[in-house]
Design a protein around this motif. Structure first.
Motif, PDB file in Angstrom:
ATOM      1  N   GLN A   1       0.849  -1.208   0.000  1.00  0.00           N
ATOM      2  CA  GLN A   1       0.000   0.000   0.000  1.00  0.00           C
ATOM      3  C   GLN A   1       0.877   1.247   0.000  1.00  0.00           C
ATOM      4  N   SER A   2       0.543   2.187  -0.849  1.00  0.00           N
ATOM      5  CA  SER A   2       1.398   3.361  -0.962  1.00  0.00           C
ATOM      6  C   SER A   2       0.701   4.617  -0.440  1.00  0.00           C
ATOM      7  N   LEU A  57     -14.618  -9.789  11.873  1.00  0.00           N
ATOM      8  CA  LEU A  57     -13.244 -10.230  12.165  1.00  0.00           C
ATOM      9  C   LEU A  57     -12.767 -11.009  10.954  1.00  0.00           C
ATOM     10  N   ASN A  58     -12.076 -10.312  10.068  1.00  0.00           N
ATOM     11  CA  ASN A  58     -11.675 -10.944   8.815  1.00  0.00           C
ATOM     12  C   ASN A  58     -10.327 -11.654   8.971  1.00  0.00           C
ATOM     13  N   LYS A  59      -9.999 -12.439   7.972  1.00  0.00           N
ATOM     14  CA  LYS A  59      -8.765 -13.241   7.958  1.00  0.00           C
ATOM     15  C   LYS A  59      -8.782 -14.202   9.141  1.00  0.00           C
ATOM     16  N   SER A  60      -9.987 -14.599   9.537  1.00  0.00           N
ATOM     17  CA  SER A  60     -10.125 -15.501  10.691  1.00  0.00           C
ATOM     18  C   SER A  60      -9.517 -16.866  10.376  1.00  0.00           C
ATOM     19  N   ASP A  61      -9.289 -17.149   9.095  1.00  0.00           N
ATOM     20  CA  ASP A  61      -8.609 -18.406   8.744  1.00  0.00           C
ATOM     21  C   ASP A  61      -7.179 -18.442   9.290  1.00  0.00           C
ATOM     22  N   MET A  62      -6.605 -17.262   9.556  1.00  0.00           N
ATOM     23  CA  MET A  62      -5.222 -17.219  10.053  1.00  0.00           C
ATOM     24  C   MET A  62      -5.158 -16.918  11.550  1.00  0.00           C
ATOM     25  N   ALA A  63      -6.319 -16.678  12.172  1.00  0.00           N
ATOM     26  CA  ALA A  63      -6.341 -16.323  13.597  1.00  0.00           C
ATOM     27  C   ALA A  63      -6.688 -17.541  14.453  1.00  0.00           C
ATOM     28  N   VAL A  85     -15.149 -13.916   9.740  1.00  0.00           N
ATOM     29  CA  VAL A  85     -15.230 -14.223   8.307  1.00  0.00           C
ATOM     30  C   VAL A  85     -13.846 -14.500   7.721  1.00  0.00           C
ATOM     31  N   ASP A  86     -13.879 -15.130   6.571  1.00  0.00           N
ATOM     32  CA  ASP A  86     -12.676 -15.310   5.766  1.00  0.00           C
ATOM     33  C   ASP A  86     -13.097 -14.888   4.361  1.00  0.00           C
ATOM     34  N   CYS A  87     -12.785 -13.659   4.043  1.00  0.00           N
ATOM     35  CA  CYS A  87     -13.272 -13.106   2.777  1.00  0.00           C
ATOM     36  C   CYS A  87     -12.476 -13.603   1.576  1.00  0.00           C
ATOM     37  N   LYS A  88     -11.430 -14.360   1.844  1.00  0.00           N
ATOM     38  CA  LYS A  88     -10.690 -14.938   0.724  1.00  0.00           C
ATOM     39  C   LYS A  88     -11.432 -16.173   0.208  1.00  0.00           C
ATOM     40  N   SER A  89     -11.771 -17.075   1.139  1.00  0.00           N
ATOM     41  CA  SER A  89     -12.501 -18.276   0.724  1.00  0.00           C
ATOM     42  C   SER A  89     -14.009 -18.022   0.708  1.00  0.00           C
ATOM     43  N   GLY A 127     -12.777   0.166   6.778  1.00  0.00           N
ATOM     44  CA  GLY A 127     -11.650  -0.588   7.318  1.00  0.00           C
ATOM     45  C   GLY A 127     -10.342  -0.009   6.819  1.00  0.00           C
ATOM     46  N   ILE A 128      -9.278  -0.325   7.509  1.00  0.00           N
ATOM     47  CA  ILE A 128      -7.963   0.176   7.097  1.00  0.00           C
ATOM     48  C   ILE A 128      -7.532  -0.532   5.809  1.00  0.00           C
ATOM     49  N   PRO A 129      -6.575   0.031   5.072  1.00  0.00           N
ATOM     50  CA  PRO A 129      -6.129  -0.613   3.834  1.00  0.00           C
ATOM     51  C   PRO A 129      -5.670  -2.051   4.085  1.00  0.00           C
ATOM     52  N   ASN A 130      -5.974  -2.905   3.127  1.00  0.00           N
ATOM     53  CA  ASN A 130      -5.520  -4.302   3.154  1.00  0.00           C
ATOM     54  C   ASN A 130      -6.285  -5.223   4.094  1.00  0.00           C
ATOM     55  N   VAL A 131      -7.293  -4.707   4.747  1.00  0.00           N
ATOM     56  CA  VAL A 131      -8.001  -5.532   5.737  1.00  0.00           C
ATOM     57  C   VAL A 131      -8.976  -6.493   5.046  1.00  0.00           C
ATOM     58  N   GLY A 132      -9.290  -6.208   3.766  1.00  0.00           N
ATOM     59  CA  GLY A 132     -10.130  -7.135   3.010  1.00  0.00           C
ATOM     60  C   GLY A 132     -11.460  -6.575   2.524  1.00  0.00           C
ATOM     61  N   LYS A 133     -11.590  -5.247   2.429  1.00  0.00           N
ATOM     62  CA  LYS A 133     -12.862  -4.649   2.000  1.00  0.00           C
ATOM     63  C   LYS A 133     -13.257  -5.092   0.588  1.00  0.00           C
ATOM     64  N   SER A 134     -12.311  -5.016  -0.338  1.00  0.00           N
ATOM     65  CA  SER A 134     -12.640  -5.405  -1.715  1.00  0.00           C
ATOM     66  C   SER A 134     -13.037  -6.875  -1.770  1.00  0.00           C
ATOM     67  N   SER A 135     -12.319  -7.692  -1.018  1.00  0.00           N
ATOM     68  CA  SER A 135     -12.637  -9.126  -1.004  1.00  0.00           C
ATOM     69  C   SER A 135     -14.046  -9.357  -0.458  1.00  0.00           C
ATOM     70  N   LEU A 136     -14.417  -8.619   0.581  1.00  0.00           N
ATOM     71  CA  LEU A 136     -15.766  -8.771   1.159  1.00  0.00           C
ATOM     72  C   LEU A 136     -16.840  -8.383   0.142  1.00  0.00           C
TER      73      LEU A 136
HETATM   74  P1  G4P Z   1      -8.716  -3.874   0.959  1.00  0.00           P
HETATM   75  O1  G4P Z   1      -9.726  -3.746  -0.134  1.00  0.00           O
HETATM   76  O2  G4P Z   1      -9.292  -3.645   2.313  1.00  0.00           O
HETATM   77  O3  G4P Z   1      -7.471  -3.052   0.758  1.00  0.00           O
HETATM   78  O4  G4P Z   1      -8.206  -5.409   0.998  1.00  0.00           O
HETATM   79  P2  G4P Z   1      -8.296  -6.557  -0.115  1.00  0.00           P
HETATM   80  O5  G4P Z   1      -9.674  -7.077  -0.231  1.00  0.00           O
HETATM   81  O6  G4P Z   1      -7.619  -6.083  -1.354  1.00  0.00           O
HETATM   82  O7  G4P Z   1      -7.407  -7.683   0.597  1.00  0.00           O
HETATM   83  C1  G4P Z   1      -6.026  -7.491   0.876  1.00  0.00           C
HETATM   84  C2  G4P Z   1      -5.308  -8.850   0.856  1.00  0.00           C
HETATM   85  O8  G4P Z   1      -5.819  -9.673   1.904  1.00  0.00           O
HETATM   86  C3  G4P Z   1      -5.500  -9.636  -0.425  1.00  0.00           C
HETATM   87  O9  G4P Z   1      -4.329 -10.407  -0.615  1.00  0.00           O
HETATM   88  C4  G4P Z   1      -6.642 -10.578  -0.070  1.00  0.00           C
HETATM   89  O10 G4P Z   1      -6.667 -11.745  -0.863  1.00  0.00           O
HETATM   90  C5  G4P Z   1      -6.287 -10.908   1.363  1.00  0.00           C
HETATM   91  N1  G4P Z   1      -7.460 -11.322   2.159  1.00  0.00           N
HETATM   92  C6  G4P Z   1      -8.643 -10.659   2.292  1.00  0.00           C
HETATM   93  N2  G4P Z   1      -9.448 -11.325   3.131  1.00  0.00           N
HETATM   94  C7  G4P Z   1      -8.775 -12.425   3.551  1.00  0.00           C
HETATM   95  C8  G4P Z   1      -9.086 -13.501   4.455  1.00  0.00           C
HETATM   96  O11 G4P Z   1     -10.149 -13.569   5.083  1.00  0.00           O
HETATM   97  N3  G4P Z   1      -8.126 -14.450   4.627  1.00  0.00           N
HETATM   98  C9  G4P Z   1      -6.917 -14.401   3.991  1.00  0.00           C
HETATM   99  N4  G4P Z   1      -6.051 -15.376   4.229  1.00  0.00           N
HETATM  100  N5  G4P Z   1      -6.591 -13.400   3.145  1.00  0.00           N
HETATM  101  C10 G4P Z   1      -7.502 -12.425   2.935  1.00  0.00           C
HETATM  102  P3  G4P Z   1      -3.279 -10.061  -1.720  1.00  0.00           P
HETATM  103  O12 G4P Z   1      -2.037 -10.774  -1.386  1.00  0.00           O
HETATM  104  O13 G4P Z   1      -3.210  -8.577  -1.904  1.00  0.00           O
HETATM  105  O14 G4P Z   1      -3.903 -10.643  -2.994  1.00  0.00           O
HETATM  106  P4  G4P Z   1      -4.236 -12.190  -3.332  1.00  0.00           P
HETATM  107  O15 G4P Z   1      -3.457 -13.048  -2.368  1.00  0.00           O
HETATM  108  O16 G4P Z   1      -5.687 -12.355  -3.188  1.00  0.00           O
HETATM  109  O17 G4P Z   1      -3.768 -12.315  -4.721  1.00  0.00           O
END
Ligand code: G4P
Length: 284
Positions: A1-2, A57-63, A85-89, A127-136
């Motif tokens: 993030q820049s 509570l995102n990224k709960s897969d890693m918590a 939640v785990d917004c990746k899966s 949410g702060i940058p990188n927390v997973g908003k776009s993924s949600l």
């Molecule tokens: P933002 O809009 O809030 O900035 O966040 P964004 O959704 O872009 O997510 C930032 C990074 O976190 C992404 O990884 C995304 O895949 C990852 N991520 C989001 N939610 C979860 C989650 O619940 N679990 C895990 N393990 N990861 C999550 P990235 O490396 O930037 O991209 P990519 O790995 O998807 O290619």
């Protein structure tokens, strides 16, 4: 993030959030389940005031699952609604719409009494940058991005998305600044990769993370890096040295390449390869 936050930028974001709040019925705030304190914006709670708050509570897969459950109970106690939640899966994301409906059930009953039963619920995602908003948003709209045009507050910047039946999500590019003025929070955000670490010393960061892990999750070091015993005292430099040695990261002369070991450790932590770890515990 820049993103570079400076005082004028923060004041402008604050004003924008205050305006956007008038457009919504509730706020969904994403936090990182591994660092639920440090990943919250310091001002947000005071800005939201009377609107229902749904904490995801995102990224709960890693918590650590037990710690996440404690956090959910703690948030409920302070009157917020919370969900892991785990917004990746996408795991847990289908609990979002029912939870919002529960948080707003009194409002919905009022609308029904006034003959406005079809009124869509409006939610703002922050949410702060990188927390997973776009993924949600991507998961909630199933990647379809069903954009809604006929809503108040549609600007070049603000976009509304239809989520299932009767719910619209406000996606605002006004991302929040993290708690970076607090050095401990800054450090924990750097562990997770949420802040840029090109301004931080990678070896120092890895040593600090190892000290935390040795104190709270010693089994992680035993399993992942095959530590037979933890070096005493639990001091970062010795821990990092051992990690590098166990991984065979040596330079000529048999010394450990600590920069390489540090980079690997941080990469593995950020990718969740060390196991499920929560660095900030509820009630502590
Ligand atoms: P933002 O809009 O809030 O900035 O966040 P964004 O959704 O872009 O997510 C930032 C990074 O976190 C992404 O990884 C995304 O895949 C990852 N991520 C989001 N939610 C979860 C989650 O619940 N679990 C895990 N393990 N990861 C999550 P990235 O490396 O930037 O991209 P990519 O790995 O998807 O290619």
């Amino acid at each position: 993030q820049s993103i570079q936050w400076y005082p004028g930028h923060m004041a402008k974001t604050k004003r924008k959030i205050e305006q956007d709040l008038k457009l919504v019925d509730a706020v969904a705030e994403l936090v990182d389940a591994r660092v639920p304190v440090s990943s919250r914006n310091p001002l947000l709670a005071t800005l939201i005031e009377n609107k229902p708050r749904i904490i995801l509570l995102n990224k709960s897969d890693m918590a650590d699952a037990a710690e996440t459950a404690r956090w959910i109970a703690a948030y409920k106690q302070e009157g917020a609604w919370a969900l892991a939640v785990d917004c990746k899966s996408g795991k847990g994301v289908n609990g979002f719409v029912p939870l919002v409906r529960e948080a707003l059930k009194d409002r919905i009953a009022q609308w029904e009494a006034k003959g406005m039963a079809g009124r869509a619920i409006r939610i703002m995602v922050v949410g702060i940058p990188n927390v997973g908003k776009s993924s949600l948003i991507n998961k909630l709209t199933r990647g379809g991005k069903a954009e809604v045009e006929d809503r108040p507050g549609v600007t070049r910047q603000n976009r509304w998305f239809r989520v299932g039946k009767g719910m619209d999500l406000l996606d605002t590019p006004g991302v929040l600044w993290p708690k970076f003025e607090d050095p401990i929070a800054g450090e924990r955000l750097a562990f997770t990769g949420a802040v840029r670490d090109d301004i931080l010393d990678v070896e120092w960061l890895a040593m600090r993370l190892l000290e935390l892990l040795a104190a709270e999750y010693p089994q992680v070091l035993r399993q992942r890096y095959k530590f037979e015993e933890l070096p005493q005292p639990l001091e970062g430099a010795a821990l990092l040295e051992l990690v590098g040695r166990k991984r065979g990261m040596l330079v000529s002369g048999g010394e450990v390449d600590t920069l390489r070991a540090a980079t690997m450790l941080l990469d593995e932590f950020r990718a969740g390869k060390l196991g499920r770890i929560t660095l900030e515990k509820a009630g502590r």
